[in-house]
Design an enzyme around this catalytic site. Structure first.
Site, PDB file in Angstrom:
ATOM      1  N   LYS A   1       0.882  -1.080  -0.003  1.00  0.00           N
ATOM      2  CA  LYS A   1      -0.064  -0.084  -0.114  1.00  0.00           C
ATOM      3  C   LYS A   1       0.754   1.333  -0.011  1.00  0.00           C
ATOM      4  O   LYS A   1       1.442   1.765   0.938  1.00  0.00           O
ATOM      5  CB  LYS A   1      -0.947  -0.073   1.370  1.00  0.00           C
ATOM      6  CG  LYS A   1      -2.108   0.889   1.259  1.00  0.00           C
ATOM      7  CD  LYS A   1      -1.912   2.060   0.433  1.00  0.00           C
ATOM      8  CE  LYS A   1      -1.892   3.173   1.702  1.00  0.00           C
ATOM      9  NZ  LYS A   1      -1.756   4.682   1.226  1.00  0.00           N
TER      10      LYS A   1
ATOM     11  N   GLU B   1      10.100  16.365  14.328  1.00  0.00           N
ATOM     12  CA  GLU B   1      10.531  16.239  12.974  1.00  0.00           C
ATOM     13  C   GLU B   1       9.983  17.564  12.270  1.00  0.00           C
ATOM     14  O   GLU B   1       8.605  17.409  12.159  1.00  0.00           O
ATOM     15  CB  GLU B   1      10.268  14.998  12.546  1.00  0.00           C
ATOM     16  CG  GLU B   1      10.922  14.476  11.507  1.00  0.00           C
ATOM     17  CD  GLU B   1      10.641  12.972  10.983  1.00  0.00           C
ATOM     18  OE1 GLU B   1       9.420  12.391  11.082  1.00  0.00           O
ATOM     19  OE2 GLU B   1      11.315  12.505  10.477  1.00  0.00           O
TER      20      GLU B   1
ATOM     21  N   CYS C   1      13.786  10.864   6.167  1.00  0.00           N
ATOM     22  CA  CYS C   1      13.647  10.267   7.786  1.00  0.00           C
ATOM     23  C   CYS C   1      15.025  10.493   8.440  1.00  0.00           C
ATOM     24  O   CYS C   1      15.082  10.730   9.657  1.00  0.00           O
ATOM     25  CB  CYS C   1      12.959   8.821   7.787  1.00  0.00           C
ATOM     26  SG  CYS C   1      14.008   7.786   6.827  1.00  0.00           S
TER      27      CYS C   1
ATOM     28  N   GLU D   1       9.777   1.292  10.398  1.00  0.00           N
ATOM     29  CA  GLU D   1      10.888   2.533  10.210  1.00  0.00           C
ATOM     30  C   GLU D   1       9.959   3.946  10.261  1.00  0.00           C
ATOM     31  O   GLU D   1       9.311   4.288   9.498  1.00  0.00           O
ATOM     32  CB  GLU D   1      11.160   2.271   8.818  1.00  0.00           C
ATOM     33  CG  GLU D   1      11.781   0.954   8.540  1.00  0.00           C
ATOM     34  CD  GLU D   1      13.336   0.725   8.895  1.00  0.00           C
ATOM     35  OE1 GLU D   1      13.904   1.683   9.582  1.00  0.00           O
ATOM     36  OE2 GLU D   1      14.125  -0.036   8.525  1.00  0.00           O
TER      37      GLU D   1
HETATM   38  P1  NAD Z   1       2.126   8.792   7.414  1.00  0.00           P
HETATM   39  O1  NAD Z   1       2.431   7.796   8.604  1.00  0.00           O
HETATM   40  O2  NAD Z   1       1.085   9.467   7.370  1.00  0.00           O
HETATM   41  O3  NAD Z   1       2.024   7.619   6.057  1.00  0.00           O
HETATM   42  C1  NAD Z   1       2.869   6.628   5.853  1.00  0.00           C
HETATM   43  C2  NAD Z   1       2.035   5.565   5.034  1.00  0.00           C
HETATM   44  O4  NAD Z   1       1.322   5.103   5.797  1.00  0.00           O
HETATM   45  C3  NAD Z   1       1.227   6.000   3.973  1.00  0.00           C
HETATM   46  O5  NAD Z   1       1.395   4.892   2.872  1.00  0.00           O
HETATM   47  C4  NAD Z   1      -0.110   5.995   4.536  1.00  0.00           C
HETATM   48  O6  NAD Z   1      -1.215   6.260   3.614  1.00  0.00           O
HETATM   49  C5  NAD Z   1      -0.145   4.904   5.515  1.00  0.00           C
HETATM   50  N1  NAD Z   1      -1.170   4.982   6.416  1.00  0.00           N
HETATM   51  C6  NAD Z   1      -1.589   6.079   6.931  1.00  0.00           C
HETATM   52  N2  NAD Z   1      -2.701   5.825   8.072  1.00  0.00           N
HETATM   53  C7  NAD Z   1      -2.634   4.400   7.980  1.00  0.00           C
HETATM   54  C8  NAD Z   1      -3.298   3.378   8.950  1.00  0.00           C
HETATM   55  N3  NAD Z   1      -4.290   4.179   9.903  1.00  0.00           N
HETATM   56  N4  NAD Z   1      -3.183   2.429   8.561  1.00  0.00           N
HETATM   57  C9  NAD Z   1      -2.206   1.897   7.702  1.00  0.00           C
HETATM   58  N5  NAD Z   1      -1.464   2.640   7.017  1.00  0.00           N
HETATM   59  C10 NAD Z   1      -1.847   4.202   7.200  1.00  0.00           C
HETATM   60  O7  NAD Z   1       3.565   9.209   7.317  1.00  0.00           O
HETATM   61  P2  NAD Z   1       3.828  10.330   6.106  1.00  0.00           P
HETATM   62  O8  NAD Z   1       3.432  11.647   6.567  1.00  0.00           O
HETATM   63  O9  NAD Z   1       3.347   9.870   4.796  1.00  0.00           O
HETATM   64  O10 NAD Z   1       5.517  10.225   5.788  1.00  0.00           O
HETATM   65  C11 NAD Z   1       6.314  10.976   6.569  1.00  0.00           C
HETATM   66  C12 NAD Z   1       6.885  10.134   7.874  1.00  0.00           C
HETATM   67  O11 NAD Z   1       7.482   9.265   7.644  1.00  0.00           O
HETATM   68  C13 NAD Z   1       7.794  11.122   8.678  1.00  0.00           C
HETATM   69  O12 NAD Z   1       7.854  11.107   9.965  1.00  0.00           O
HETATM   70  C14 NAD Z   1       9.422  10.509   8.229  1.00  0.00           C
HETATM   71  O13 NAD Z   1      10.220  10.381   9.063  1.00  0.00           O
HETATM   72  C15 NAD Z   1       9.002   8.802   7.985  1.00  0.00           C
HETATM   73  N6  NAD Z   1       9.607   8.144   7.386  1.00  0.00           N
HETATM   74  C16 NAD Z   1      10.629   7.096   7.796  1.00  0.00           C
HETATM   75  C17 NAD Z   1      11.493   6.419   7.070  1.00  0.00           C
HETATM   76  C18 NAD Z   1      12.288   5.548   7.660  1.00  0.00           C
HETATM   77  O14 NAD Z   1      12.945   4.552   6.745  1.00  0.00           O
HETATM   78  N7  NAD Z   1      12.428   5.637   8.914  1.00  0.00           N
HETATM   79  C19 NAD Z   1      11.429   6.802   5.605  1.00  0.00           C
HETATM   80  C20 NAD Z   1      10.480   7.669   5.112  1.00  0.00           C
HETATM   81  C21 NAD Z   1       9.628   8.301   5.930  1.00  0.00           C
END
Ligand code: NAD
Length: 489
Positions: free
Chosen positions: A183, A391, A292, A258
């Site tokens: 997803k 962040e 991240c 992650e």
């Molecule tokens: P997010 O958590 O809102 O979304 C990430 C993913 O989760 C998206 O595909 C979203 O559709 C999905 N999602 C959202 N709600 C969900 C739910 N209830 N159930 C299942 N899936 C759900 O994060 P974002 O705003 O898209 O991304 C930014 C964040 O991600 C930042 O905090 C960043 O640091 C982190 N990030 C971490 C890494 C890593 O490898 N550690 C890499 C990239 C981003």
């Protein structure tokens, strides 16, 4: 500098899921618009998946599960190698899709497409090297361990590095003998649909790699809750990660998380500044700070504090944010709400009296409806300021001085996060003391890899998550260990 005369190629990705090696419309046929962050316009749409679409993808994966798991490991590896080569052949096309979808400067999107191919190449070499052990036990017994796939693995991918995170997560899971349902993020996912199509053209077993697009609360939640999914790999924010982990725990499904970071770069007085300064700038400007592992906190030994800030300020004042096609230092942020969030951080810092050393500029040709913010270097940031704790996910670097090694460690570890840390010093003993003392999943000494290479295990401690992706280490998370105890007398 004027933008080069480049245009976006026509997009060939349809608003469909990719299930069982073909594009499939959403059950209720709803779609979501895709916004180009460079100019704020809708340029494509994606299918808005619901639970029934996730279920169809899980069923397709179930059809493939036994056949994929039963393939000779070397054969599985050859299939991944063919995918790696096909992705590499299509790298330029994928880079253009990624650049438009994420608002990434083309050079960065090209690096991401190359990394995606490299992940599949790396994991292509893994299946026939993933072996178990024998364990000395009591007389008359032989004990062996086998690494077995979970079965169907679920992968929730964010919008900041779709190609890279898909490559590391799905490449590793497939190598370990799993079949996948993905997803991707609703803000940027077009490149992944094209990668899945490319993988199918390269001969991937039907149903081994499935993608359901849509909203996190809909398709994402349905994937996390699906009883057929036996392992989850989630990359995203700490808040969503916590809710995904809670939901998975209710059905005892293992999860790799992650999450975010507030990674420190620590500059000692004996550092090679010529090497450190460009790396420090790149670590916060890459992907407009939406990384991240961005190096978003800068800790500088007091005796070189002013000199280092002067030199960095000079570099920041020359940075330019512009449209993805123009390929400048920085692209736009992903969406309007992310821009508002970053501005809010800057306003908060302003209200606290935090001063900026320098800001870059937004290019004249950047459309006003795009989501641009100028890279900003802040100084003397108190450790409890919001911009030092949370962040930002934007090109904002928070600098503060320290007096000695102990204070540097205390400041670096004074964070809920622990993903990556950078240390700049020529003192060999200090290098190792710092690496030991820092609460962080990765420590870079006299370099800063922002996540590092494909080969390097990656993941965090504290709110940055748990479990490791990348490298061979990830394969242990994508498998479960079976212990076989044989009594033979
Ligand atoms: P997010 O958590 O809102 O979304 C990430 C993913 O989760 C998206 O595909 C979203 O559709 C999905 N999602 C959202 N709600 C969900 C739910 N209830 N159930 C299942 N899936 C759900 O994060 P974002 O705003 O898209 O991304 C930014 C964040 O991600 C930042 O905090 C960043 O640091 C982190 N990030 C971490 C890494 C890593 O490898 N550690 C890499 C990239 C981003």
């Amino acid at each position: 500098m004027n933008a080069p005369d480049l245009r976006w190629p026509a997009l060939t990705v349809p608003p469909r899921h990719f299930i069982g090696n073909r594009f499939v419309a959403s059950r209720d046929e709803r779609t979501l618009p895709m916004i180009d962050p460079s100019d704020g316009t809708a340029f494509a749409s994606i299918a808005r998946g619901v639970a029934a679409d996730v279920d169809a993808a899980v069923q397709a994966a179930e059809q493939a599960r036994e056949r994929w798991g039963a393939l000779a490991p070397a054969e599985r590896g050859r299939s991944l190698a063919r995918i790696a080569a096909a992705i590499a052949r299509h790298a330029e096309e994928l880079a253009f899709i990624e650049a438009r979808d994420c608002g990434k400067p083309l050079t960065q999107a090209r690096a991401d497409a190359a990394a995606c191919a490299r992940y599949f190449e790396f994991y292509a070499g893994a299946p026939d090297k993933l072996h178990g052990t024998t364990i000395p036990y009591v007389s008359g017994y032989s004990v062996l361990t086998w690494r077995e796939p979970h079965g169907i693995t679920g992968h929730v991918i964010p919008w900041n590095y779709p190609l890279q995170i898909f490559g590391r997560s799905v490449g590793g899971a497939l190598a370990a003998g799993n079949v996948c349902v993905v997803k991707p993020a609703e803000d940027a996912c077009l490149s992944l649909l094209r990668v899945a199509e490319i993988a199918a053209e390269a001969g991937l077993l039907e149903g081994a790699m499935n993608i359901v697009t849509g909203l996190g609360a809909e398709a994402g939640a349905a994937l996390v809750e699906h009883p057929g999914v036996r392992h989850l790999s989630f990359t995203g924010s700490p808040a969503t990660g916590a809710s995904v982990a809670a939901s998975a725990a209710a059905r005892h499904c293992p999860v790799t998380l992650e999450l975010g970071g507030k990674s420190p770069q620590i500059v000692f007085a004996d550092a090679d500044l010529d090497a450190a300064l460009p790396a420090i700038v790149n670590a916060i400007v890459q992907n407009a700070g939406q990384t991240c592992s961005a190096g978003s906190r800068l800790l500088i030994e007091r005796s070189v504090y002013e000199r280092t800030l002067d030199a960095l300020g000079d570099r920041f004042s020359r940075l330019v944010a512009g449209p993805a096609l123009a390929d400048r230092d920085c692209g736009p942020l992903i969406r309007a709400s992310q821009l508002a969030r970053v501005r809010d951080f800057l306003d908060d810092a302003d209200r606290r009296g935090i001063r900026s050393v320098a800001t870059g500029r937004i290019a004249d040709d950047a459309p006003t409806a795009g989501f641009y913010v100028a890279p900003t270097l802040l100084r003397d940031v108190p450790i409890d300021a919001r911009v030092a704790c949370d962040e930002v996910f934007g090109p904002v670097l928070a600098a503060m001085p320290f007096d000695d090694e102990a204070q540097a460690i205390a400041l670096a570890n004074a964070s809920d996060y622990g993903l990556v840390a950078g240390v700049w010093t020529r003192d060999g003993a200090r290098q190792l003391r710092m690496a030991r003392a820092l609460q962080s999943g990765q420590v870079f000494i006299n370099n800063y890899g922002a996540g590092g290479g494909v080969e390097l295990p990656f993941g965090g401690v504290k709110h940055s998550g748990h479990g490791r992706e990348k490298g061979f280490e990830a394969l242990y998370g994508f498998t479960t260990l079976k212990t076989v105890v044989l009594r033979h007398g």
